[in-house]
Scaffold this motif. Sequence first.
Motif, short mmCIF file in Angstrom:
data_model
loop_
_atom_site.label_atom_id
_atom_site.label_comp_id
_atom_site.label_asym_id
_atom_site.label_seq_id
_atom_site.Cartn_x
_atom_site.Cartn_y
_atom_site.Cartn_z
N VAL A 22 -0.34 -12.73 14.50
CA VAL A 22 -0.19 -13.89 13.61
C VAL A 22 -0.71 -13.54 12.22
N MET A 23 0.01 -13.98 11.20
CA MET A 23 -0.41 -13.72 9.81
C MET A 23 -1.67 -14.53 9.50
N LEU A 24 -2.67 -13.85 8.97
CA LEU A 24 -3.93 -14.52 8.65
C LEU A 24 -4.02 -14.80 7.16
N THR A 25 -4.51 -15.99 6.83
CA THR A 25 -4.49 -16.44 5.44
C THR A 25 -5.31 -15.55 4.51
N LYS A 26 -6.59 -15.39 4.83
CA LYS A 26 -7.46 -14.68 3.89
C LYS A 26 -7.04 -13.22 3.69
N PRO A 27 -6.81 -12.46 4.77
CA PRO A 27 -6.40 -11.05 4.57
C PRO A 27 -5.10 -10.92 3.78
N PHE A 28 -4.14 -11.84 4.01
CA PHE A 28 -2.88 -11.77 3.25
C PHE A 28 -3.15 -12.00 1.76
N LEU A 29 -3.92 -13.04 1.45
CA LEU A 29 -4.22 -13.34 0.04
C LEU A 29 -5.05 -12.22 -0.59
N ASP A 30 -5.94 -11.63 0.21
CA ASP A 30 -6.76 -10.53 -0.31
C ASP A 30 -5.89 -9.35 -0.73
N VAL A 31 -4.88 -9.03 0.09
CA VAL A 31 -3.99 -7.91 -0.27
C VAL A 31 -3.24 -8.24 -1.57
N CYS A 32 -2.77 -9.47 -1.69
CA CYS A 32 -2.08 -9.87 -2.93
C CYS A 32 -3.02 -9.72 -4.12
N LYS A 33 -4.29 -10.09 -3.92
CA LYS A 33 -5.29 -9.97 -4.99
C LYS A 33 -5.53 -8.50 -5.36
N LEU A 34 -5.51 -7.65 -4.34
CA LEU A 34 -5.78 -6.22 -4.57
C LEU A 34 -4.66 -5.54 -5.33
N ILE A 35 -3.52 -6.21 -5.44
CA ILE A 35 -2.41 -5.65 -6.21
C ILE A 35 -2.55 -6.00 -7.70
N LEU A 36 -3.37 -7.02 -8.00
CA LEU A 36 -3.51 -7.45 -9.40
C LEU A 36 -4.00 -6.32 -10.32
N PRO A 37 -4.93 -5.44 -9.89
CA PRO A 37 -5.33 -4.33 -10.77
C PRO A 37 -4.16 -3.39 -11.10
N VAL A 38 -3.21 -3.27 -10.16
CA VAL A 38 -2.03 -2.44 -10.44
C VAL A 38 -1.20 -3.11 -11.55
N ILE A 39 -1.04 -4.44 -11.43
CA ILE A 39 -0.26 -5.18 -12.43
C ILE A 39 -0.93 -5.11 -13.80
N ASP A 40 -2.27 -5.12 -13.78
CA ASP A 40 -3.02 -5.01 -15.04
C ASP A 40 -2.61 -3.81 -15.86
N LYS A 41 -2.30 -2.73 -15.15
CA LYS A 41 -1.98 -1.47 -15.83
C LYS A 41 -0.64 -1.54 -16.58
N PHE A 42 0.13 -2.60 -16.30
CA PHE A 42 1.39 -2.77 -17.04
C PHE A 42 1.15 -3.40 -18.41
N GLY A 43 -0.05 -3.97 -18.60
CA GLY A 43 -0.33 -4.62 -19.88
C GLY A 43 0.49 -5.88 -20.07
N ALA A 44 0.90 -6.12 -21.31
CA ALA A 44 1.57 -7.38 -21.68
C ALA A 44 2.86 -7.64 -20.91
N ALA A 45 3.55 -6.57 -20.49
CA ALA A 45 4.83 -6.74 -19.82
C ALA A 45 4.71 -7.60 -18.56
N MET A 46 3.56 -7.52 -17.92
CA MET A 46 3.40 -8.22 -16.65
C MET A 46 2.48 -9.43 -16.73
N ALA A 47 2.14 -9.85 -17.94
CA ALA A 47 1.20 -10.97 -18.08
C ALA A 47 1.72 -12.22 -17.36
N LEU A 48 3.02 -12.50 -17.49
CA LEU A 48 3.61 -13.68 -16.84
C LEU A 48 3.50 -13.58 -15.33
N VAL A 49 3.87 -12.42 -14.82
CA VAL A 49 3.85 -12.22 -13.37
C VAL A 49 2.42 -12.35 -12.85
N LYS A 50 1.49 -11.75 -13.59
CA LYS A 50 0.11 -11.78 -13.14
C LYS A 50 -0.44 -13.20 -13.09
N SER A 51 -0.16 -13.99 -14.12
CA SER A 51 -0.72 -15.34 -14.13
C SER A 51 -0.06 -16.19 -13.03
#
Length: 203
Positions: A22-51
């Motif tokens: 069964v999909m668990l809420t916190k671990p799923f959201l944590d993985v999504c959060k852990l991708i945010l530093p990758v998006i950060d590296k795109f700079g302004a191009a991904m500001a919309l997606v990140k927010s």
Amino acid sequence: MEGTVFAPALEGMKHVKSEDGVMLTKPFLDVCKLILPVIDKFGAAMALVKSDIGGNITRLETKYLSNPTKYNHLYSMVQEEVDAKTAKGSSSCTNGLLWLTRAMDFLVALFRNLLEHQDWAMSQACTDSYSKTLKQWHGWLASSSFTVAMKLAPDRKKFLDVVAGNGDINSDIEKFCTTFSPFLEENHKFLQASVGMDGLKAS
């Protein structure tokens, strides 16, 4: 940095499902959060997606934290809204999960493009993955602001150098796409089956 920027998310994905699948809420959201530093590296191009991703994670997390035992399973909050007939509201958790999943679809498609089309510039990889995923759900306004943002995409080589750290970036991107995609598929199927919402467009 140990390994690539993807390493923490790859580790986190091992815990997204319970022993009985069964999909668990916190671990799923944590993985999504852990991708945010990758998006950060795109700079302004991904500001919309990140927010957008950040906002939807916060919405789901707030609900989860209000009763972690009750909302331990990711789909329990959706089911509750379906039963209460509030799932289709724009501020519902169901809506949050739908858009979070779509944004993640976009990122998986983008990372796949970087792997499969070594000769593409970053802006081409972004635009192609956008047209395959989010574009069909966006209205004209969101679509045009996205198109403008993509022009700010960083240089491909610089980006990959930054996210690689001292790990094997191609191998980690491949692992990320392969492991994360089935979770996203499952979200789409559940949203379609429970609320018929997988086809909902942005206003």
